[in-house]
Write a protein that holds these residues in place. Structure first.
Motif, short mmCIF file in Angstrom:
data_model
loop_
_atom_site.label_atom_id
_atom_site.label_comp_id
_atom_site.label_asym_id
_atom_site.label_seq_id
_atom_site.Cartn_x
_atom_site.Cartn_y
_atom_site.Cartn_z
N CYS A 37 -24.76 39.58 -12.13
CA CYS A 37 -24.00 38.53 -12.75
C CYS A 37 -24.86 37.57 -13.60
O CYS A 37 -26.11 37.43 -13.52
CB CYS A 37 -23.35 37.67 -11.42
SG CYS A 37 -22.23 38.59 -10.70
N LYS A 46 -23.66 32.27 -21.70
CA LYS A 46 -23.43 33.40 -21.03
C LYS A 46 -22.54 34.55 -21.85
O LYS A 46 -22.80 35.48 -22.08
CB LYS A 46 -22.37 33.04 -19.72
CG LYS A 46 -23.00 31.91 -18.83
CD LYS A 46 -22.42 31.75 -17.47
CE LYS A 46 -21.31 31.16 -17.59
NZ LYS A 46 -20.93 29.95 -18.43
N SER A 47 -21.22 33.83 -22.35
CA SER A 47 -20.78 34.83 -23.08
C SER A 47 -21.29 35.51 -24.54
O SER A 47 -20.83 36.44 -24.73
CB SER A 47 -19.23 34.06 -23.37
OG SER A 47 -18.47 33.57 -22.34
N LEU A 50 -23.31 38.21 -23.31
CA LEU A 50 -22.53 39.65 -23.03
C LEU A 50 -22.08 40.21 -24.28
O LEU A 50 -22.14 41.41 -24.60
CB LEU A 50 -21.18 39.12 -22.23
CG LEU A 50 -21.30 38.86 -20.73
CD1 LEU A 50 -19.95 38.69 -20.28
CD2 LEU A 50 -22.35 40.06 -20.08
N LYS A 51 -21.93 39.44 -25.38
CA LYS A 51 -21.59 40.12 -26.90
C LYS A 51 -22.58 40.55 -27.34
O LYS A 51 -22.56 41.60 -28.13
CB LYS A 51 -20.82 38.87 -27.63
CG LYS A 51 -19.51 38.11 -27.15
CD LYS A 51 -19.18 37.12 -27.96
CE LYS A 51 -17.74 36.44 -27.52
NZ LYS A 51 -17.34 35.46 -28.51
N ILE A 74 -14.31 41.31 -22.57
CA ILE A 74 -15.01 39.82 -23.08
C ILE A 74 -13.93 38.90 -23.39
O ILE A 74 -13.84 37.88 -23.04
CB ILE A 74 -15.99 40.13 -24.02
CG1 ILE A 74 -17.25 40.96 -23.53
CG2 ILE A 74 -16.72 38.98 -24.63
CD1 ILE A 74 -18.29 41.37 -24.68
N GLU A 75 -13.09 39.43 -24.33
CA GLU A 75 -11.86 38.37 -25.27
C GLU A 75 -10.80 39.32 -24.82
O GLU A 75 -10.74 40.35 -25.67
CB GLU A 75 -12.23 37.94 -26.26
CG GLU A 75 -13.56 37.21 -26.54
CD GLU A 75 -13.81 36.64 -27.93
OE1 GLU A 75 -12.93 37.32 -29.04
OE2 GLU A 75 -14.58 36.00 -28.31
N ILE A 150 -18.44 45.46 -18.66
CA ILE A 150 -18.84 44.24 -19.11
C ILE A 150 -17.54 43.07 -18.87
O ILE A 150 -16.60 43.59 -19.29
CB ILE A 150 -19.27 44.00 -20.70
CG1 ILE A 150 -20.73 44.68 -20.66
CG2 ILE A 150 -19.42 42.47 -20.76
CD1 ILE A 150 -21.41 44.55 -22.17
N ASP A 152 -16.15 39.50 -18.53
CA ASP A 152 -16.26 38.00 -18.70
C ASP A 152 -15.15 37.40 -18.45
O ASP A 152 -14.09 37.23 -19.10
CB ASP A 152 -16.61 37.67 -20.28
CG ASP A 152 -17.12 36.37 -20.54
OD1 ASP A 152 -17.11 35.46 -19.53
OD2 ASP A 152 -17.13 35.97 -21.71
N GLU A 153 -15.13 36.64 -17.18
CA GLU A 153 -13.91 36.00 -16.58
C GLU A 153 -12.65 36.62 -16.61
O GLU A 153 -11.68 35.85 -16.17
CB GLU A 153 -13.95 34.48 -17.48
CG GLU A 153 -15.02 33.80 -17.19
CD GLU A 153 -15.04 33.12 -15.82
OE1 GLU A 153 -14.18 33.20 -15.05
OE2 GLU A 153 -16.14 32.33 -15.48
N VAL A 184 -19.72 37.92 -15.75
CA VAL A 184 -19.70 36.45 -15.54
C VAL A 184 -18.55 35.83 -15.03
O VAL A 184 -17.31 36.05 -15.20
CB VAL A 184 -19.51 35.96 -17.20
CG1 VAL A 184 -19.46 34.63 -17.40
CG2 VAL A 184 -20.87 36.41 -17.80
N SER A 185 -18.91 34.63 -14.13
CA SER A 185 -17.82 34.11 -13.54
C SER A 185 -18.36 32.68 -13.28
O SER A 185 -19.62 32.58 -12.96
CB SER A 185 -17.58 34.68 -12.07
OG SER A 185 -16.52 34.03 -11.40
#
Length: 221
Positions: A37, A46-47, A50-51, A74-75, A150, A152-153, A184-185
């Motif tokens: 994490c 964070k994001s 990940l990108k 991610i998005e 991956i 992301d939220e 990611v959280s």
């Protein structure tokens, strides 16, 4: 397969003629088959991290080495055309993840069943809620085991029952020992429940990396 090595010395960009350092001296390693994490306050990078790992961005200085194929969540709208139907978007997004049309043909029912949106498959995605888009995106990305997943939220969007369903699928990947998950959280409780180790990034700088209990305790304090 599924191993990730991160050594980002710098990631900078210009905003209104001002150079902004989004990341500086972030270095960690994620072993194959682990659940790792990234935590930190809003705007900590964070994001962006990940990108960079997903290959969407390149670091200004440093490198990231990823062994294996990546399924990025991610998005939510990335890789989708909101004017197309959900069914059409499954093929579009799947092709971006490297799936062939034949593969999607074979797994289409599995994707639809997991997303629990069979009655809405021929509706344009622009009429979907964010939670419904998350269902489709997660179902496509996880219809087969990736080497690196991956997230992301994504699990924070939608109802609690589907979040639990997604967690169970991720846990099945971890139990298999074949999938490495980067997550990611903002929910530290969720991080402590799911992860074994994590990195804390604050204002673009690495504060701490190690066992999740120790890092989350320091983050809370």
């Amino acid at each position: 397969m599924g191993k990730v090595v991160v050594d980002v010395k710098d990631f900078s960009f210009k905003y209104r003629q001002t150079k902004h350092k989004a990341l500086k001296n972030v270095s960690f390693q994620v072993e194959e088959g682990s659940f790792f994490c990234i935590i930190g306050a809003n705007g900590s990078g964070k994001s962006t991290m990940l990108k960079i790992i997903a290959g969407v961005l390149e670091p200004t200085e440093g490198e990231v080495v990823v062994r294996g194929n990546i399924a990025p969540l991610i998005e939510l709208v990335a890789g989708f055309d909101l004017e197309l139907t959900a069914r059409e978007n499954i093929y579009l997004n799947g092709s971006l993840l490297g799936y062939t049309q034949e593969f999607i043909d074979r797994h289409l029912d599995d994707i639809i069943e997991f997303a629990e949106l069979r009655d809405f498959m021929d509706m344009p995605l622009k009429n979907y809620s964010s939670g419904m888009v998350a269902r489709i995106a997660f179902a496509i990305a996880t219809v087969t085991e990736p080497d690196v997943l991956i997230v992301d939220e994504t699990l924070s969007v939608g109802d609690v029952f589907f979040q639990e369903k997604c967690e169970r699928r991720i846990q099945s990947f971890i139990d298999s020992g074949n999938v490495t998950v980067l997550f990611v959280s903002h929910s530290i409780d969720q991080v402590e429940r799911l992860c074994k180790s994590c990195v804390w990034i604050e204002k673009g700088k690495q504060r701490m990396v190690g066992p999740v209990e120790e890092v989350c305790k320091a983050y809370r304090n």
